[in-house]
Scaffold this motif. Structure first.
Motif, PDB file in Angstrom:
ATOM      1  N   CYS A  63      19.269  29.024  57.280  1.00  0.00           N
ATOM      2  CA  CYS A  63      19.213  30.459  57.591  1.00  0.00           C
ATOM      3  C   CYS A  63      18.136  30.748  58.625  1.00  0.00           C
ATOM      4  O   CYS A  63      18.382  31.438  59.614  1.00  0.00           O
ATOM      5  CB  CYS A  63      18.964  31.248  56.310  1.00  0.00           C
ATOM      6  SG  CYS A  63      18.743  33.031  56.569  1.00  0.00           S
ATOM      7  N   HIS A  64      16.951  30.217  58.427  1.00  0.00           N
ATOM      8  CA  HIS A  64      15.854  30.505  59.348  1.00  0.00           C
ATOM      9  C   HIS A  64      16.082  29.874  60.717  1.00  0.00           C
ATOM     10  O   HIS A  64      15.559  30.370  61.718  1.00  0.00           O
ATOM     11  CB  HIS A  64      14.540  30.017  58.753  1.00  0.00           C
ATOM     12  CG  HIS A  64      14.020  30.873  57.650  1.00  0.00           C
ATOM     13  ND1 HIS A  64      13.452  32.115  57.867  1.00  0.00           N
ATOM     14  CD2 HIS A  64      14.003  30.689  56.303  1.00  0.00           C
ATOM     15  CE1 HIS A  64      13.099  32.648  56.718  1.00  0.00           C
ATOM     16  NE2 HIS A  64      13.427  31.805  55.747  1.00  0.00           N
ATOM     17  N   ASP A  76      21.358  32.421  51.839  1.00  0.00           N
ATOM     18  CA  ASP A  76      19.979  32.182  51.418  1.00  0.00           C
ATOM     19  C   ASP A  76      19.714  32.795  50.044  1.00  0.00           C
ATOM     20  O   ASP A  76      19.126  32.154  49.162  1.00  0.00           O
ATOM     21  CB  ASP A  76      19.030  32.770  52.462  1.00  0.00           C
ATOM     22  CG  ASP A  76      17.583  32.358  52.232  1.00  0.00           C
ATOM     23  OD1 ASP A  76      17.351  31.387  51.484  1.00  0.00           O
ATOM     24  OD2 ASP A  76      16.689  32.994  52.808  1.00  0.00           O
ATOM     25  N   GLU A 131       9.572  31.168  63.470  1.00  0.00           N
ATOM     26  CA  GLU A 131      10.375  30.641  62.369  1.00  0.00           C
ATOM     27  C   GLU A 131      10.212  29.126  62.203  1.00  0.00           C
ATOM     28  O   GLU A 131      10.791  28.547  61.291  1.00  0.00           O
ATOM     29  CB  GLU A 131      11.865  30.948  62.606  1.00  0.00           C
ATOM     30  CG  GLU A 131      12.236  32.416  62.560  1.00  0.00           C
ATOM     31  CD  GLU A 131      12.404  32.924  61.141  1.00  0.00           C
ATOM     32  OE1 GLU A 131      11.890  32.286  60.211  1.00  0.00           O
ATOM     33  OE2 GLU A 131      13.045  33.968  60.974  1.00  0.00           O
ATOM     34  N   LEU A 172      24.253  34.145  56.862  1.00  0.00           N
ATOM     35  CA  LEU A 172      23.217  33.197  56.452  1.00  0.00           C
ATOM     36  C   LEU A 172      22.225  33.826  55.485  1.00  0.00           C
ATOM     37  O   LEU A 172      21.719  33.146  54.580  1.00  0.00           O
ATOM     38  CB  LEU A 172      22.487  32.673  57.690  1.00  0.00           C
ATOM     39  CG  LEU A 172      23.314  31.780  58.615  1.00  0.00           C
ATOM     40  CD1 LEU A 172      22.511  31.402  59.847  1.00  0.00           C
ATOM     41  CD2 LEU A 172      23.776  30.530  57.883  1.00  0.00           C
ATOM     42  N   LEU A 173      21.927  35.110  55.658  1.00  0.00           N
ATOM     43  CA  LEU A 173      21.035  35.775  54.710  1.00  0.00           C
ATOM     44  C   LEU A 173      21.641  35.787  53.311  1.00  0.00           C
ATOM     45  O   LEU A 173      20.953  35.531  52.314  1.00  0.00           O
ATOM     46  CB  LEU A 173      20.743  37.200  55.179  1.00  0.00           C
ATOM     47  CG  LEU A 173      19.723  37.364  56.305  1.00  0.00           C
ATOM     48  CD1 LEU A 173      19.627  38.816  56.733  1.00  0.00           C
ATOM     49  CD2 LEU A 173      18.359  36.847  55.870  1.00  0.00           C
ATOM     50  N   MET A 203      17.677  42.443  63.498  1.00  0.00           N
ATOM     51  CA  MET A 203      16.693  41.392  63.321  1.00  0.00           C
ATOM     52  C   MET A 203      15.290  41.918  63.029  1.00  0.00           C
ATOM     53  O   MET A 203      14.370  41.132  62.789  1.00  0.00           O
ATOM     54  CB  MET A 203      16.637  40.495  64.568  1.00  0.00           C
ATOM     55  CG  MET A 203      17.873  39.653  64.785  1.00  0.00           C
ATOM     56  SD  MET A 203      17.643  38.455  66.135  1.00  0.00           S
ATOM     57  CE  MET A 203      16.404  37.369  65.415  1.00  0.00           C
ATOM     58  N   CYS A 248      19.609  32.085  62.228  1.00  0.00           N
ATOM     59  CA  CYS A 248      19.782  33.540  62.067  1.00  0.00           C
ATOM     60  C   CYS A 248      19.615  34.294  63.382  1.00  0.00           C
ATOM     61  O   CYS A 248      19.923  35.484  63.461  1.00  0.00           O
ATOM     62  CB  CYS A 248      18.797  34.074  61.026  1.00  0.00           C
ATOM     63  SG  CYS A 248      17.064  33.886  61.502  1.00  0.00           S
ATOM     64  N   CYS A 249      19.124  33.616  64.426  1.00  0.00           N
ATOM     65  CA  CYS A 249      18.917  34.276  65.718  1.00  0.00           C
ATOM     66  C   CYS A 249      20.172  34.297  66.577  1.00  0.00           C
ATOM     67  O   CYS A 249      20.143  34.797  67.704  1.00  0.00           O
ATOM     68  CB  CYS A 249      17.795  33.568  66.474  1.00  0.00           C
ATOM     69  SG  CYS A 249      18.203  31.846  66.909  1.00  0.00           S
ATOM     70  N   SER A 265      21.125  43.301  52.096  1.00  0.00           N
ATOM     71  CA  SER A 265      20.517  42.192  52.825  1.00  0.00           C
ATOM     72  C   SER A 265      19.494  42.666  53.848  1.00  0.00           C
ATOM     73  O   SER A 265      18.865  41.847  54.502  1.00  0.00           O
ATOM     74  CB  SER A 265      21.606  41.372  53.537  1.00  0.00           C
ATOM     75  OG  SER A 265      22.521  40.834  52.614  1.00  0.00           O
ATOM     76  N   ASN A 286      23.924  36.169  61.242  1.00  0.00           N
ATOM     77  CA  ASN A 286      22.680  36.538  60.575  1.00  0.00           C
ATOM     78  C   ASN A 286      22.946  37.054  59.161  1.00  0.00           C
ATOM     79  O   ASN A 286      22.305  36.616  58.195  1.00  0.00           O
ATOM     80  CB  ASN A 286      21.953  37.598  61.414  1.00  0.00           C
ATOM     81  CG  ASN A 286      20.642  38.042  60.803  1.00  0.00           C
ATOM     82  OD1 ASN A 286      20.622  38.863  59.881  1.00  0.00           O
ATOM     83  ND2 ASN A 286      19.543  37.523  61.316  1.00  0.00           N
TER      84      ASN A 286
END
Length: 411
Positions: free
Chosen positions: A233-234, A251, A126, A247-248, A97, A237-238, A302, A244
């Protein structure tokens, strides 16, 4: 000093061991003499359970130990069920992260999906990244619905700024008639209005039947997918390393799809009378987009290390549009709408390039690390410029559509 202050119990007694274990397991009590951790809670505050009071009441040591341990675990389980996950600093993040070392705090890390979802209504670094593109998504949903149900007075809002730039009086009359028909046709008796032949055609021919709309809706669909995937994603993503990465990639795919679909309205409508060039340009940008997506699906690409490389891939897709843009200017040099569409597309290009520059340079947080953790950092600025560029392109697409409604291939 060998005696504690709680009933003269030795520090080596089991009761004190339990207290030390409690202090070391994020159950931090007032008498532990330690600072409270982010994930801690107080048992003794507000009339809660105070273990030294139990010890002071007398009774066997074993009885006191059992009472205290049971009460600690009971209170701990009850309060842990309702606690809110706390924010952490950049140094406390897991490695996957750590993307922007200039944002020092207010991170979420390893949160359950439910907590991540409801963090939509909490303040963290975020929050604005989520809401900027979520609001943009809702705006484009509204524009899409407005066009689908044929509410031109809403859908053509941006194009109203372009209609005052006509070069001849006849053109102005035509535009004013069309505005009257499209913007107030449900409130005014059209039979009492004297109109020219062009205005009568616009009234009697349904708007959706004048020119095919699918390229226009392809662009709207691509924009909505990009904005929604970015917001998702934002927000989530946590949760975990696996999610993570997933989702990246989604995105990045969304960005590529938005760029590809942005080419469809101008190229389709400008070269509608020359399908050969439609195929060349739309095929070219689609091929570039597929290559970009395939490249970015690699987990290694990524990571934060390849931030500049990703920006270059997306920028190269955008610069591909220079070739059909020059060609379109040559083909439609005498078109009075040409300066208007060029102005819209210039605003779009500048918005995307400016946002990308902020994204790559990481300013202003690079200049003042920690100052822009919650608001004003580069990714939030990037999001705002993306929405501005998309809306500018929407305005250009409306002009292209209106022009093609009026002009056939024989004109």
């Amino acid at each position: 000093m060998n005696q504690a202050h709680t009933g003269g119990v030795s520090r080596r007694n089991p009761e004190r061991s339990v207290l030390r274990e409690s202090c070391g397991s994020s159950i931090i009590m007032d008498h532990c003499g330690q600072h409270h951790h982010h994930h801690s809670w107080k048992i003794a505050a507000g009339g809660g359970f105070a273990p030294w009071k139990v010890l002071a009441k007398g009774g066997g040591v074993d009885d006191q130990k059992e009472v205290m341990a049971n009460r600690v675990f009971y209170e701990g389980s009850k309060k842990a069920a309702g606690r809110r996950y706390s924010l952490v600093t950049f140094k406390e993040l897991p490695e996957y992260m750590k993307d922007n070392e200039y944002i020092l705090g207010y991170y979420r890390a390893n949160w359950p999906l439910g907590e991540a979802f409801f963090s939509l209504f909490r303040w963290h670094n975020e929050t604005l990244n989520v809401w900027t593109h979520l609001i943009g998504f809702l705006v484009f949903v509204g524009l899409t619905v407005a066009n689908l149900v044929e509410l031109p007075q809403v859908a053509d809002l941006l194009s109203l700024f372009t209609r005052s730039n006509s070069t001849t009086a006849d053109t102005n009359v035509s535009y004013n008639s069309k505005e009257l028909l499209l913007g107030a046709k449900s409130f005014i008796d059209l039979k009492n209005i004297t109109m020219g032949q062009e205005s009568m055609r616009l009234m009697t021919v349904p708007l959706s039947a004048a020119t095919t709309r699918w390229p226009f809706f392809v662009f709207l669909g691509g924009s909505m997918f990009c904005l929604l995937s970015s917001s998702t994603c934002h927000l989530f993503c946590c949760h975990s390393h696996h999610l993570n990465l997933l989702l990246l990639r989604m995105d990045y795919v969304g960005i590529a799809i938005m760029i590809i679909t942005s080419f469809f309205p101008p190229i389709y409508y400008i070269f509608q009378c020359d399908p050969h060039w439609q195929l060349v340009y739309l095929g070219g940008i689609t091929a570039m987009g597929v290559f970009t997506i395939a490249t970015l699906l690699s987990p290694a690409l990524s990571t934060a290390k390849f931030r500049t490389f990703r920006a270059m891939l997306f920028s190269s897709m955008g610069f591909f549009g220079v070739v059909p843009a020059v060609h379109a200017c040559v083909v439609n040099w005498s078109n009075p709408q040409r300066p208007i569409t060029l102005a819209y597309e210039l605003v779009m290009a500048l918005s995307y390039l400016t946002g990308t520059a902020f994204y790559v340079a990481r300013v202003p947080e690079r200049w003042r690390p920690g100052w822009f953790d919650l608001t004003g950092h580069s990714h939030q600025i990037f999001h705002v410029f993306v929405i501005m560029g998309a809306l500018a392109h929407y305005g250009a697409a409306l002009v292209f559509l209106e022009w093609r409604d009026k002009m056939g291939c024989g004109n």
